[in-house]
Design a protein around this motif. Structure first.
Motif, PDB file in Angstrom:
ATOM      1  N   ARG A  45     109.119 102.406  17.838  1.00 25.64           N
ATOM      2  CA  ARG A  45     109.477 103.828  18.150  1.00 25.64           C
ATOM      3  C   ARG A  45     109.554 104.194  19.667  1.00 25.64           C
ATOM      4  O   ARG A  45     110.655 104.821  19.864  1.00 25.64           O
ATOM      5  CB  ARG A  45     108.206 104.437  17.387  1.00 25.64           C
ATOM      6  CG  ARG A  45     108.408 104.610  16.092  1.00 25.64           C
ATOM      7  CD  ARG A  45     107.008 105.151  15.366  1.00 25.64           C
ATOM      8  NE  ARG A  45     106.894 106.603  15.742  1.00 25.64           N
ATOM      9  CZ  ARG A  45     107.511 107.571  15.161  1.00 25.64           C
ATOM     10  NH1 ARG A  45     108.285 107.615  14.274  1.00 25.64           N
ATOM     11  NH2 ARG A  45     107.021 109.023  15.552  1.00 25.64           N
ATOM     12  N   ASP A  46     108.710 103.654  20.280  1.00 18.74           N
ATOM     13  CA  ASP A  46     108.712 104.292  21.995  1.00 18.74           C
ATOM     14  C   ASP A  46     109.452 103.240  22.518  1.00 18.74           C
ATOM     15  O   ASP A  46     110.045 103.728  23.597  1.00 18.74           O
ATOM     16  CB  ASP A  46     107.037 104.415  22.261  1.00 18.74           C
ATOM     17  CG  ASP A  46     106.515 105.523  21.474  1.00 18.74           C
ATOM     18  OD1 ASP A  46     107.089 106.174  20.751  1.00 18.74           O
ATOM     19  OD2 ASP A  46     105.138 105.634  21.566  1.00 18.74           O
TER      20      ASP A  46
ATOM     21  N   GLY B  38     113.200 102.669  20.522  1.00 17.04           N
ATOM     22  CA  GLY B  38     114.087 103.860  19.877  1.00 17.04           C
ATOM     23  C   GLY B  38     114.184 103.844  18.632  1.00 17.04           C
ATOM     24  O   GLY B  38     115.106 104.644  17.946  1.00 17.04           O
TER      25      GLY B  38
ATOM     26  N   THR C  25     112.982 105.103  15.714  1.00 19.56           N
ATOM     27  CA  THR C  25     112.054 105.803  15.198  1.00 19.56           C
ATOM     28  C   THR C  25     112.175 105.949  13.702  1.00 19.56           C
ATOM     29  O   THR C  25     111.342 106.994  13.012  1.00 19.56           O
ATOM     30  CB  THR C  25     112.294 107.433  15.730  1.00 19.56           C
ATOM     31  OG1 THR C  25     113.589 107.796  15.582  1.00 19.56           O
ATOM     32  CG2 THR C  25     112.001 107.130  17.578  1.00 19.56           C
TER      33      THR C  25
END
Lengths: 159, 773
Positions: free
Chosen positions: A31-32, A35, A37
Motif C-alpha cells: 500500500r505505502d 502504491g 492500495t
C-alpha cells in the motif's frame, strides 16, 4: 531501527525491488511503498480478512506477513486478478452481478478469498461457502450476496 | 478520481420492481448494477487515506491508560530521540485552536480547543502524538512516550453505583392522557426492563486522514459522511475561511453514523501538518476506533403496557436512560418508536442521561429507533402471551391509523401490507403458539415477529448537471457514496430526466469543491439528492430545448418548445416528422461546448447565510411531521431461530422481512441495504457488546476478534419484500428512507423468537448462551 534491507518481490507477475525496514509488513509494502492500495487495511491484526492476498496461490493475510517473508514467492493481489485486457475474473464479474458489496472496502479481500475458496474445492454448497468465507468480515452485510457470487463463479468454473 | 468510465452491460437491462411498473435498468427504479462497482472489485477505487503524496509523514496517537484523572507529566525524551521522529505533540506544544460550531449550529464558546487532553475523562483519550518519517518509526516512537497520571475514581458504566439516576432530558418527554392512572386501572398489565449494551459502528475502513497545508489552504483526504460539515469544523478550528478547506472523500469504507464529524485526531493531524509544513497521515488503529469516537450508548428502558383482555393497549408508560460522557452530551431518543408504533389513549415517555467515564457516544445505524424498538416490540410480544393472542394479531389490533403523537395522518404507512406479505412468505399461519412447541431433534425452533420504523428526514440539496459537447452528462455534488448507491441512483435520475442512457452519465461525488451537500445520515441523502439532481437536470434540459428552438443554426429553429423530446440521447419531434439528431450534433451546430445548470431545492429567497447553515449544520432540516403529514418508513421482520437445547447456542435460520421505503430508486441496491441492516441487527441481537472493565473503565474487547460482529457463517438466506408505494409527501421522486430502516426491529424479532423457542425471555442484549442455560 533505521536499518533497511533490500527485498525482491514478484507481484502480479512483475518484479519489484524495495529498500525497506525489515519490520515492514507485506500489507504496508504493497500500500505505502508500491502504491498497490487495492489490498485493504481493516484491522492490521489478522482479524478481518480485508488484506487477503495470494502467496504462491495460498490465501495469506498481508498484515501478518512481513514483506521479507514473501521474497522469492509469487504474490497476487486484487490488481492482478483481471486479464491483461481488462476482462474481469469470473469471481469479480459475479460480485458485480450479485451486488456482493456495498462500501467496497472488504471486497478485494473477499474476492481473493473467494478465488482461493473455489480453487480449494470448498464451494460445494452454500453452507460450505459460508464457512470457508467466514474469515472475511463485511460490515455492510453483503454475506448472502457474497455466497451467491461465489456459488455462481464456482459453477462457471466447474462447467 | 471519482470518474467511473462505466458501461451498462446487457445483462443489467432487466426490468425493475413492480412498484415502478418495470423501469429500465438505466432509469429511476431500475436494477442498474452499481456504477462504482468495477473500480471497487478491481482495486482501482482509491479511498481517502490511500492518496500517495510526496513528503508524507506519519502520525500515531498516544492514548490515556486511565479513565479519570489528570496527566501529571509526559516524558517525550526517548520518543524525540528515536529514529525518524519529526515531532512529538503534547498539550504543551500544541497549536492553539478555536472551539468549533457543533452540528446543530450552536455557536461555540470562545475558549481554545486542544485535541490532546490534560484532564482525562475516559480511557483511550488522546494525550500525545508522534510524527515520524515512516509509519513504523512513528509506531515505535509512540511506545516510548511515558505518561504519568494522577488517577481519580472511575464511573465505569450505567450499572456503576456512582452513576446515579442522571439528568432528565425534558425535550424527550412525550405525554398525553393520564398514563400512570390508566396503567393502574388496566385489567392486564405488564412491565419489564430492556437493556442494550455499548455497540460500535466498526466500519471495515478504519478512520483516518491525510492533511496538507499550502499557505492557509488546507486539504483533508478523509472518509466523510459530511464534507461541508467537516470542512466547517476544520475551518473554525484553524481560524481560516470555509472556502480555504477542501475535504476529499471519493469512497467511504462504511460509516454507519461514525464518519459524519471531524474528531480530535483530525485536529491532531492537521495541526501536525501545519507545524511541520508537510503532509501528515494519521490512520486510526482498529483498537483506537473504539475510543477515538463514540459508538451507540448503552441504554436501559422500562416499558409498562396496560391493556384490556382483548389485548388493546390502554396505556404505555416508558422510562429510558442512556449513558453519555462526563463532558459531552449524547441523547439516544428511546421513546421514538414507543410513541408512534401503536394506538394508545394514554402515553408517557421520559428519559434521563447518565454521565460515565466514556468517550461521548455517537450515531450508529438508526440511533434512537433501534433501541426504542427493542423495548416496545419485545413488550408487545410479552403482552400477546399475557392475553393469549397471536403476536402478529396483537399488532394489528393496536394498529395506529394515524400518528398517535402528532395526531396527523401518515403520509404513507404500508405496515399492514408488510405484516401480510411477510407472514405469507414466512408461513406464519403454520406457527404453533406455545413456547417450546416446535423442535427439530436437539434444536428448539422459535418464530418471532417485530416491526420497525424510521422517520423520513428531509433537507434541502443542490447539484450541478452538465451536458458536454460529446452529449455525455456530468453530475456533481459534494455528497458521498459509502455503499448506499449514490453514484448509481444519481446517474439513473439524471439519465431519466434528460433522456440519455445511464452509461453516458458520469457522477462526481466526494469533493467539497463540488455543489454543496448536507449530512449523509438518517437515510436522507437519496431523497434529497435525487430531488436536487432532478431539478438541475430539468433546468439543463430546458436550456437544451430552448437552445434548439431559439438558435437560428438549430435544425429545430422556431418550433414550439413542447414539440421536442429527448430520448436515448437524441432530440426529435415526437411526431416523428422532423429532424432527429444526437445531443452532441445539436450542440455542435449551435456552437456550444456545454450546457450547465445548478439546481437546488432551497426556498427561492434563501440568503447565502441560510444556504451555508443548511449545508454545514442540521439546523434547517425539515421535521418529519411538518405540515399535514407524519412521514416514516416501516417494516416487519419474521425470523426463525434454532436454539440448541443443551448448549443454549442461538442460530438465526430464516429471515423474511417486508419493508415500506416508498418508491425504490434502485431495488437491487435498496435490497442490499435492507439486508445489510438486518444482518447488523442479527449481530446486535446475538453477538455485539462492548465489555467494560469495571475497575479501569476500559473497553476490553476493542478489536474485531473480541467485539464480535456477524460473519458469513452466522447469516442465513434473507428474503426482503418491497411493499412501498410512491410517497409524494416524503421526497420529490416518492422514496422514503432505506438504510436505517432494515435494522430496526430485528433484535426484538430475534428475542421474541428465542422466547417462542425456549420459553425464556431475554431482555438484555446480546442474547448469549449463558442467559439461556
Amino acid at each position: 531501527m533505521t536499518s533497511r534491507t533490500s527485498i525482491h518481490l514478484t507481484i502480479n507477475g512483475h518484479d519489484h525491488e524495495l529498500e525497506v525496514e525489515p519490520r515492514v509488513t507485506l500489507l504496508d509494502a504493497l500500500r505505502d511503498h508500491l502504491g498497490l492500495t487495492g489490498t485493504k487495511k481493516g484491522c492490521d491484526q489478522g482479524q478481518c480478512g480485508a488484506c487477503t492476498v495470494h502467496v504462491d496461490g495460498q490465501r495469506v493475510l498481508a498484515c501478518l506477513t512481513l514483506a521479507a517473508q514473501a521474497q522469492g514467492r509469487s504474490i497476487t493481489t486484487i490488481e492482478g486478478l483481471a486479464e491483461q485486457d481488462g476482462t474481469l475474473h469470473a469471481v469479480q464479474a459475479a460480485f458485480l452481478e450479485q451486488d456482493a458489496f456495498q462500501c467496497g472496502y472488504c471486497t478485494p479481500g473477499q474476492i481473493m478469498s473467494a478465488v482461493a475458496c473455489i480453487r480449494e474445492g470448498h464451494a460445494g454448497s452454500d453452507d460450505e461457502i459460508r464457512e470457508y468465507m467466514a474469515g472475511n468480515l463485511c460490515r455492510c452485510g453483503a454475506y448472502p450476496h457474497i455466497v451467491a457470487a461465489v456459488r455462481q463463479a464456482a459453477m462457471e468454473a466447474a462447467s | 478520481m471519482t470518474v467511473h468510465e462505466l458501461r451498462t452491460r446487457p445483462a443489467d437491462s432487466k426490468r425493475g420492481d413492480a412498484s415502478d411498473g418495470g423501469a429500465l435498468a438505466g432509469q429511476v427504479g431500475g436494477r442498474l448494477s452499481r456504477v462504482d462497482g468495477p473500480a471497487k472489485i478491481t482495486g482501482a477505487a482509491k479511498y481517502a487515506v490511500e492518496q500517495q503524496l510526496d513528503g508524507l509523514s506519519h502520525a500515531v496517537l498516544v492514548e490515556s491508560t486511565i479513565a479519570a484523572g489528570r496527566v501529571r507529566s509526559i516524558d517525550t525524551a526517548a520518543a524525540q530521540a528515536a529514529p525518524g521522529v519529526l515531532k512529538v505533540l503534547t498539550p504543551d506544544n500544541a497549536l492553539r485552536l478555536n472551539t468549533a460550531t457543533d452540528w446543530l449550529g450552536t455557536p461555540p464558546p470562545d475558549v481554545p480547543y486542544c485535541p490532546l487532553a490534560r484532564d482525562i475523562t475516559f480511557s483511550g483519550q488522546h494525550v500525545a502524538a508522534v510524527v515520524a518519517e515512516s509509519f513504523e518509526q512513528a509506531v515505535a516512537a509512540a511506545a516510548l512516550v511515558k505518561v504519568s497520571y494522577d488517577e481519580a475514581p472511575v464511573i465505569a458504566d450505567l450499572s456503576d453505583a456512582k452513576a446515579g439516576d442522571g439528568i432528565p432530558v425534558d425535550a424527550m418527554t412525550k405525554e398525553w392522557g393520564d398514563a400512570e392512572a390508566a396503567f393502574a386501572a388496566a385489567p392486564v398489565r405488564i412491565c419489564a426492563a430492556y437493556n442494550t449494551p455499548r455497540e460500535y459502528q466498526a466500519p471495515m475502513e478504519p478512520h483516518g486522514l491525510i492533511a496538507q497545508w499550502q499557505g492557509d489552504q488546507l486539504t483533508v483526504w478523509e472518509p466523510s459522511q459530511w464534507l461541508d460539515g467537516m470542512a466547517r469544523t476544520y475551518a473554525e478550528w484553524f481560524g481560516v475561511p470555509f472556502e480555504n478547506v477542501r475535504l476529499v472523500s471519493p469512497y467511504i469504507g462504511g460509516g454507519f453514523g461514525s464518519k459524519a464529524f471531524a474528531y480530535g485526531y483530525g485536529a491532531v493531524a492537521a495541526m501536525a501538518a501545519k507545524m511541520l509544513g508537510r503532509p501528515v497521515k494519521l490512520a486510526v488503529t482498529r483498537p483506537q476506533t473504539f475510543t477515538a469516537y463514540g459508538g451507540r450508548a448503552a441504554t436501559r428502558q422500562t416499558v409498562a403496557l396496560g391493556a384490556n383482555a382483548e389485548g388493546q393497549i390502554q396505556s404505555i408508560v416508558h422510562r429510558g436512560v442512556n449513558e453519555t460522557s462526563v463532558d459531552g452530551m449524547w441523547v439516544e431518543p428511546l421513546g421514538s418508536v414507543t410513541s408512534i408504533m401503536y394506538a394508545t389513549p394514554n402515553f408517557s415517555s421520559r428519559q434521563n442521561v447518565v454521565r460515565v467515564n466514556s468517550v461521548v457516544p455517537g450515531a450508529l445505524r438508526a440511533p434512537g429507533e433501534n433501541p426504542s424498538a427493542f423495548g416496545i416490540e419485545c413488550a408487545i410480544d410479552e403482552l400477546a402471551y399475557e392475553v393469549g393472542i397471536d403476536p402478529l394479531e396483537i399488532r394489528l389490533r393496536n394498529y395506529a391509523e394515524q400518528d398517535p403523537e402528532a395526531k396527523k395522518p401518515w403520509s404513507t404507512r404500508q405496515l399492514r401490507e408488510a405484516f401480510a406479505a411477510g407472514a405469507e412468505a414466512f408461513g406464519w399461519s403454520k406457527r404453533s403458539p406455545e413456547p417450546r412447541s416446535m423442535r427439530d431433534g436437539n434444536q428448539l425452533i422459535g418464530w418471532g415477529v417485530a416491526a420497525g420504523t424510521y422517520p423520513v428526514r428531509r433537507a434541502y440539496g443542490e447539484a450541478v448537471v452538465r451536458i458536454l459537447a460529446d452529449g455525455s452528462v456530468e453530475v456533481e455534488s459534494s455528497s458521498i457514496d459509502m455503499g448506499q448507491g449514490t453514484y448509481t441512483i444519481l446517474a439513473q435520475t439524471a439519465a431519466e430526466t434528460l433522456g440519455v442512457p445511464a452509461d453516458n452519465v458520469v457522477v462526481k461525488l466526494g469533493d467539497s469543491r463540488y455543489a454543496r451537500a448536507g449530512v449523509t445520515g438518517g437515510s436522507r441523502l437519496a431523497g434529497v439528492m435525487t430531488g436536487a439532481v432532478h431539478k438541475a437536470a430539468t433546468a439543463a434540459l430546458d436550456q437544451l430545448v430552448g437552445l434548439a428552438i431559439s438558435d437560428p443554426r438549430s435544425p429545430f429553429h422556431a418550433l414550439q418548445p413542447n414539440t421536442l423530446v429527448v430520448t436515448e440521447g437524441r432530440i426529435s419531434s415526437p411526431r416523428g416528422d422532423g429532424p432527429d439528431v444526437p445531443i452532441a450534433e445539436l450542440l455542435g451546430s449551435v456552437g456550444r461546448d456545454r450546457i450547465e445548470a445548478k439546481g437546488d431545492t432551497m426556498p427561492a429567497n434563501s440568503t447565502p447565510e441560510e444556504r451555508y447553515k443548511n449545508y454545514t449544520t442540521i439546523a434547517m432540516a425539515l421535521p418529519h411531521t411538518e405540515g399535514d403529514y407524519s412521514r416514516h418508513s416501516w417494516c416487519a421482520h419474521f425470523i426463525e431461530v434454532r436454539v440448541d437445547e443443551d448448549f443454549g447456542t442461538v442460530r438465526v435460520s430464516r429471515v423474511v422481512s417486508a419493508l415500506d421505503s416508498g418508491r425504490l430508486y434502485n431495488p437491487k441496491l435498496a435490497e442490499s441495504q435492507w439486508k445489510g441492516g438486518i444482518i447488523m441487527g442479527i449481530g446486535q441481537a446475538l453477538l455485539e457488546e462492548g465489555i467494560v472493565d469495571r475497575r479501569h473503565g476500559r473497553i476490553v474487547n476493542n478489536n474485531l476478534a473480541d467485539y464480535l460482529i456477524a460473519t458469513n457463517a452466522d447469516i442465513p438466506d434473507i428474503e426482503v419484500i418491497s411493499v412501498g408505494i410512491p410517497d409524494p409527501h416524503s421526497s420529490a421522486l416518492g422514496g422514503k428512507g432505506v438504510g436505517e430502516l432494515g435494522i430496526v426491529g430485528v433484535a426484538p424479532a430475534i428475542a421474541n423468537a428465542v422466547f417462542h423457542a425456549t420459553g425464556m425471555r431475554v431482555r438484555d442484549l446480546p442474547i448469549t448462551l449463558e442467559k439461556l442455560i
